[in-house]
Motif scaffolding. Sequence first.
Motif, PDB file in Angstrom:
ATOM      1  N   HIS A 208       0.922  -1.130   0.015  1.00 27.88           N
ATOM      2  CA  HIS A 208       0.029   0.032  -0.028  1.00 27.88           C
ATOM      3  C   HIS A 208       0.824   1.249   0.086  1.00 27.88           C
ATOM      4  N   GLY A 209       1.946   0.955  -0.351  1.00 29.38           N
ATOM      5  CA  GLY A 209       2.820   2.332  -0.562  1.00 29.38           C
ATOM      6  C   GLY A 209       3.620   2.819   0.880  1.00 29.38           C
ATOM      7  N   VAL A 210       3.473   1.855   1.567  1.00 29.37           N
ATOM      8  CA  VAL A 210       4.068   2.249   3.203  1.00 29.37           C
ATOM      9  C   VAL A 210       5.505   2.129   3.081  1.00 29.37           C
ATOM     10  N   ARG A 211       6.348   2.751   2.759  1.00 31.14           N
ATOM     11  CA  ARG A 211       7.689   2.559   2.755  1.00 31.14           C
ATOM     12  C   ARG A 211       8.553   4.010   3.187  1.00 31.14           C
ATOM     13  N   ILE A 212       9.665   3.939   3.749  1.00 29.67           N
ATOM     14  CA  ILE A 212      10.395   4.962   4.067  1.00 29.67           C
ATOM     15  C   ILE A 212      11.082   5.572   2.768  1.00 29.67           C
ATOM     16  N   ARG A 213      10.864   6.839   2.548  1.00 29.84           N
ATOM     17  CA  ARG A 213      11.685   7.735   1.537  1.00 29.84           C
ATOM     18  C   ARG A 213      12.525   8.590   2.208  1.00 29.84           C
ATOM     19  N   MET A 214      13.784   8.839   1.700  1.00 31.90           N
ATOM     20  CA  MET A 214      14.931   9.375   2.371  1.00 31.90           C
ATOM     21  C   MET A 214      15.840   9.822   1.187  1.00 31.90           C
ATOM     22  N   ALA A 215      16.307  11.304   1.524  1.00 36.37           N
ATOM     23  CA  ALA A 215      17.322  11.898   0.850  1.00 36.37           C
ATOM     24  C   ALA A 215      18.514  11.736   1.502  1.00 36.37           C
ATOM     25  N   GLY A 216      19.482  10.707   1.763  1.00 35.08           N
ATOM     26  CA  GLY A 216      20.312  10.338   2.587  1.00 35.08           C
ATOM     27  C   GLY A 216      21.474  11.517   2.886  1.00 35.08           C
ATOM     28  N   ARG A 217      22.003  12.100   1.563  1.00 34.61           N
ATOM     29  CA  ARG A 217      23.104  12.988   2.042  1.00 34.61           C
ATOM     30  C   ARG A 217      22.647  14.473   2.598  1.00 34.61           C
ATOM     31  N   GLU A 218      21.418  14.826   2.199  1.00 30.79           N
ATOM     32  CA  GLU A 218      20.758  15.842   2.688  1.00 30.79           C
ATOM     33  C   GLU A 218      20.448  15.783   4.158  1.00 30.79           C
ATOM     34  N   VAL A 219      19.819  14.433   4.425  1.00 30.01           N
ATOM     35  CA  VAL A 219      19.646  14.257   6.007  1.00 30.01           C
ATOM     36  C   VAL A 219      20.764  14.277   6.683  1.00 30.01           C
ATOM     37  N   PHE A 220      22.182  13.663   6.251  1.00 29.22           N
ATOM     38  CA  PHE A 220      23.191  13.627   6.860  1.00 29.22           C
ATOM     39  C   PHE A 220      23.723  15.243   7.379  1.00 29.22           C
ATOM     40  N   LYS A 221      23.822  15.951   6.266  1.00 26.87           N
ATOM     41  CA  LYS A 221      24.148  17.270   6.446  1.00 26.87           C
ATOM     42  C   LYS A 221      23.415  18.146   7.572  1.00 26.87           C
ATOM     43  N   VAL A 222      21.989  17.880   7.398  1.00 23.88           N
ATOM     44  CA  VAL A 222      21.184  18.727   8.393  1.00 23.88           C
ATOM     45  C   VAL A 222      21.629  18.192   9.883  1.00 23.88           C
ATOM     46  N   ALA A 223      21.384  16.767   9.828  1.00 26.86           N
ATOM     47  CA  ALA A 223      21.777  16.091  11.083  1.00 26.86           C
ATOM     48  C   ALA A 223      23.106  16.498  12.033  1.00 26.86           C
ATOM     49  N   VAL A 224      24.079  16.516  11.340  1.00 23.79           N
ATOM     50  CA  VAL A 224      25.371  17.131  11.808  1.00 23.79           C
ATOM     51  C   VAL A 224      25.227  18.441  12.370  1.00 23.79           C
ATOM     52  N   LYS A 225      24.672  19.430  11.493  1.00 24.34           N
ATOM     53  CA  LYS A 225      24.760  20.800  11.651  1.00 24.34           C
ATOM     54  C   LYS A 225      23.830  21.098  12.961  1.00 24.34           C
ATOM     55  N   THR A 226      22.656  20.206  12.865  1.00 23.74           N
ATOM     56  CA  THR A 226      21.621  20.469  13.969  1.00 23.74           C
ATOM     57  C   THR A 226      22.191  19.854  15.402  1.00 23.74           C
ATOM     58  N   LEU A 227      22.625  18.600  15.183  1.00 25.49           N
ATOM     59  CA  LEU A 227      23.231  18.018  16.671  1.00 25.49           C
ATOM     60  C   LEU A 227      24.274  18.820  17.220  1.00 25.49           C
ATOM     61  N   ASP A 228      25.060  19.473  16.393  1.00 27.77           N
ATOM     62  CA  ASP A 228      26.284  20.522  16.780  1.00 27.77           C
ATOM     63  C   ASP A 228      25.763  21.251  17.770  1.00 27.77           C
ATOM     64  N   SER A 229      24.499  22.101  16.978  1.00 24.16           N
ATOM     65  CA  SER A 229      23.873  23.280  17.998  1.00 24.16           C
ATOM     66  C   SER A 229      23.022  22.900  19.116  1.00 24.16           C
ATOM     67  N   LEU A 230      22.717  21.593  19.048  1.00 24.81           N
ATOM     68  CA  LEU A 230      21.925  20.856  20.183  1.00 24.81           C
ATOM     69  C   LEU A 230      22.802  20.562  21.290  1.00 24.81           C
ATOM     70  N   VAL A 231      24.145  20.347  21.020  1.00 22.21           N
ATOM     71  CA  VAL A 231      24.869  20.069  22.226  1.00 22.21           C
ATOM     72  C   VAL A 231      25.145  21.360  22.868  1.00 22.21           C
TER      73      VAL A 231
END
Length: 324
Positions: A208-231
Motif C-alpha cells: 500500500h505504498g507504506v515505505r520510507i523515503r529518504m534523501a540520505g546526503r541531505e539528511v546527513f548534512k542537516v543532522a550533523v549541523k543540528t546536533l552540533d547546535s543541540l550540544v
Amino acid sequence: MTPIYSRITGTGSALPERILTNADLEKLVETSDEWIRTRTGIRQRHVAAEGETTGDLATLAAQRALEAAGVKASEIDLIVLGTTTPDIIFPSTACLVQHRLGANGCAAFDVNAACSGFMYALGVADKFIKSGQSKKVLVIGAETLTRMVDWTERETCVLFGDGAGAVVLEASGEPGIYATCLHADGGHKELLYNPVGVSAGFTDEPNHGVRIRMAGREVFKVAVKTLDSLVDETLQAAGMQESDIDWLIPHQANLRIIEATAKRLKMSMDRVVVTVDKHANTSSGSVPLALDFAVRSGKVQRGQNLLLEAFGGGFTWASALLRY
C-alpha cells in the motif's frame, strides 16, 4: 523547597530473535557488506518475526526495566511510549502495553517524533515528575520499522532494524535529569518521510505504498549541523561543560554522524556508546537500547553524567543531560 528531579532507576530492552546480516542482504539486493559498513557502520540488524509487534517488544523491554528498578507495574502512574510504528491506529500502543503489564488505570499515551520519539517521551515524562503530577513513570521507545522497509531499495533497506528500550523514571531529591531540549522543523519533511496514511490515503503500490523515503546526503548534512547546535544548547541549559560529560549515548543511525558529534564534544570514541553495528537504526528504540546495553555491560556507572540525543524525520531533534 527541595527541587524535584526525575531519575532513571531501571533500564530494559528487547530485540527480535531473527538477525539479518549484511551478508544476508547481499542475497536480497545489490549491495555489499563493505559498502554498508563503510557508509553506516552497520553489520547486522534484528527483524521482527511474523506476528511480532511493536507492543510485544515494548512490553518485554518494560518488564525488564521494572524488574531492574524494583518497581511493580501497579505502582506506575504514567506510561509514555515513543513510536512511529504502533500496533494499531487506536488504542495507543501505550494502552495495549499498560494492560499487558497490569498497570491499568494510569495515564498512557504514544508520542510520534520519528527517531526522536524516546527523547520526546523522556522530556514529557520529566516534566510530569517535576510538576509533581507523577512519581513513577515508564518511558518506552519501540519500533518495528522493518515493516515499512522496501527490501528492493538498497539505499534504505540496509539502514533499519527492530527493537525496544525502556526506562523507569522516579521522582527524587537527588539530581537526575538536568535538562531536556526538544525541537522540530516540518519544513524538512520531504527529506525523510513515509508518504501514506489514514487521512492522506494509501496507494496501489506493494504494501500500500507504506515505505520510507529518504534523501540520505541531505539528511546527513542537516543532522550533523543540528546536533552540533543541540550540544551547545543542552550544556547551557544544564549549566555544564563538555568536560562534565562522562558518556555520549547518541541515536544509532550512522557511525559517521556519531563520530562527528563526539568530535564536537572533544570526546574519545571510548566514551561513546555505539550499538549501530549490532542493531542498525531502530528509530525510537535506538537510544534506550543503547542505554540499556551500556548499563548492563557495566560501562555506565551510577553517578556518571550522560548526554542522550537523537535526530529524526520531521525533522525532529531532542536531547537530555542527566546523572545516572
